[in-house]
Scaffold this active site. Structure first.
Site, PDB file in Angstrom:
ATOM      1  N   HIS A 193      -0.654 -81.574 -33.421  1.00 13.76           N
ATOM      2  CA  HIS A 193       0.539 -82.415 -33.293  1.00 13.76           C
ATOM      3  C   HIS A 193       1.757 -81.511 -33.202  1.00 13.76           C
ATOM      4  O   HIS A 193       1.980 -80.682 -34.092  1.00 13.76           O
ATOM      5  CB  HIS A 193       0.661 -83.344 -34.491  1.00 13.76           C
ATOM      6  CG  HIS A 193      -0.460 -84.328 -34.600  1.00 13.76           C
ATOM      7  ND1 HIS A 193      -0.410 -85.580 -34.031  1.00 13.76           N
ATOM      8  CD2 HIS A 193      -1.674 -84.237 -35.186  1.00 13.76           C
ATOM      9  CE1 HIS A 193      -1.536 -86.229 -34.280  1.00 13.76           C
ATOM     10  NE2 HIS A 193      -2.330 -85.423 -34.978  1.00 13.76           N
ATOM     11  N   GLU A 205     -11.373 -90.627 -40.008  1.00 16.60           N
ATOM     12  CA  GLU A 205     -10.696 -89.777 -40.998  1.00 16.60           C
ATOM     13  C   GLU A 205     -10.492 -90.665 -42.231  1.00 16.60           C
ATOM     14  O   GLU A 205     -11.183 -90.539 -43.223  1.00 16.60           O
ATOM     15  CB  GLU A 205      -9.374 -89.246 -40.449  1.00 16.60           C
ATOM     16  CG  GLU A 205      -8.646 -88.322 -41.395  1.00 16.60           C
ATOM     17  CD  GLU A 205      -7.266 -87.907 -40.873  1.00 16.60           C
ATOM     18  OE1 GLU A 205      -6.733 -86.925 -41.402  1.00 16.60           O
ATOM     19  OE2 GLU A 205      -6.714 -88.564 -39.971  1.00 16.60           O
TER      20      GLU A 205
END
Length: 326
Positions: free
Chosen positions: A13, A194
């Site tokens: 990211h 996740e």
């Protein structure tokens, strides 16, 4: 593994890779007080994944104009190259870059691409972009994000994804956005497995038609799903250091990347938001080598798997492959 061993990173990211000192400097320039997001040592401070998201977005508030993203991209790629990364794909969000306005998004994208070109000349690292919808911003905003992606798809902007709070909504809520991105020629990935369990991985694969899964590690809780992922050749963008830092697993030896790989799943290694998790690509390699006795051959295989799964064009893939084999 050494710092210089050539590496390919697929899950990074851009804002989440911003060094804390860089963000503090921007805040000082703009006379913004964001001291509450740092600890006494100057590192990002959070207690769990949901507070991490808030701190991430607070840090991003300092990035106001395309020039800020130009500087950010140079800082991030310098760090990646120092860890031996020669090819990277980064998640970019029009939500943070122009408020999902296509015209403004083009200006931000131009600034990021210019910085990427400079870094390639300076550090030898190649960067490509994946537009990412923010899940907890909702499906309607994701449609605007997908239109930004479709309007700028090409040789540099190569993918579309979904990130954010996995507990918000279902993958199928974002199907329109993924269909639009697919029609524009973009390759597809999505965060799943996740904070959502194995069913979140299955839903993302079935409902969004993705070829890569961001994280995906909780698939290990459903071995039939693991085998299906292996058979379909779906690639997992695994970020072990991130998972451990956020408390998903208690330590490196208990992380499922080794078991997934042994069961035939194509696994790759990335850092996610490295300064938040006190990691680098070199550290990920080092810790995996210590935890699972992985040798150079395993890491070379992972780099080749990562490159094969990259969303870049074939000319870029061939250029990177030559460097991996040097």
């Amino acid at each position: 593994m050494t710092q210089t061993h050539p590496k390919v990173e697929l899950h990074l990211h851009l804002e989440g890779a911003a060094p804390p000192a860089f963000i503090r400097g921007l805040a000082a320039e703009k006379k913004m007080d964001i001291s509450g997001i740092f600890d006494e040592r100057g590192n990002y401070s959070y207690t769990d994944f949901w507070q991490f998201l808030k701190v991430y977005e607070a840090a991003t508030e300092t990035l106001k104009i395309p020039e800020d993203y130009h500087r950010l991209t140079l800082a991030v790629l310098e760090e990646s190259a120092a860890s031996g990364v020669i090819y990277s794909e980064t998640f970019l969000s029009p939500d943070f870059c122009g408020g999902r306005d296509v015209g403004a998004w083009r200006e931000y994208l131009h600034a990021i691409r210019e910085a990427a070109d400079l870094a390639e000349k300076r550090d030898g690292i190649i960067l490509r972009g994946i537009v990412t919808a923010i899940r907890h911003f909702g499906p309607e905003k994701s449609k605007e994000t997908a239109l930004c992606a479709a309007e700028t798809a090409g040789d540099w902007l190569v993918g579309f994804g979904l990130a954010g709070d996995e507990k918000m909504g279902k993958p199928k809520d974002f199907a329109w956005s993924f269909d639009a991105a697919r029609e524009a020629g973009l390759r597809l990935t999505a965060h799943a497995g996740e904070w959502g369990g194995p069913e979140s991985v299955r839903d993302a694969i079935c409902d969004l038609g993705i070829e890569r899964v961001g994280h995906g590690v909780r698939a290990i809780e459903d071995l039939a799903l693991v085998d299906e992922i292996a058979e379909k050749g779906i690639v997992l963008e695994v970020c072990p250091g991130s998972n451990i830092a956020l408390g998903l697993y208690p330590g490196w030896r208990t992380h499922p990347i080794h078991r997934l790989r042994e069961r035939g799943v194509k696994v790759t290694v990335s850092t996610d938001d490295p300064p938040f998790f006190h990691t680098t690509m070199a550290r990920e390699y080092q810790m995996l080598a210590e935890a699972f006795d992985w040798d150079d051959g395993v890491f070379e295989e992972i780099a080749k798997t990562s490159l094969a799964a990259a969303f870049c064009d074939e000319a870029t893939r061939e250029a990177v492959a030559k460097r991996l084999s040097e």
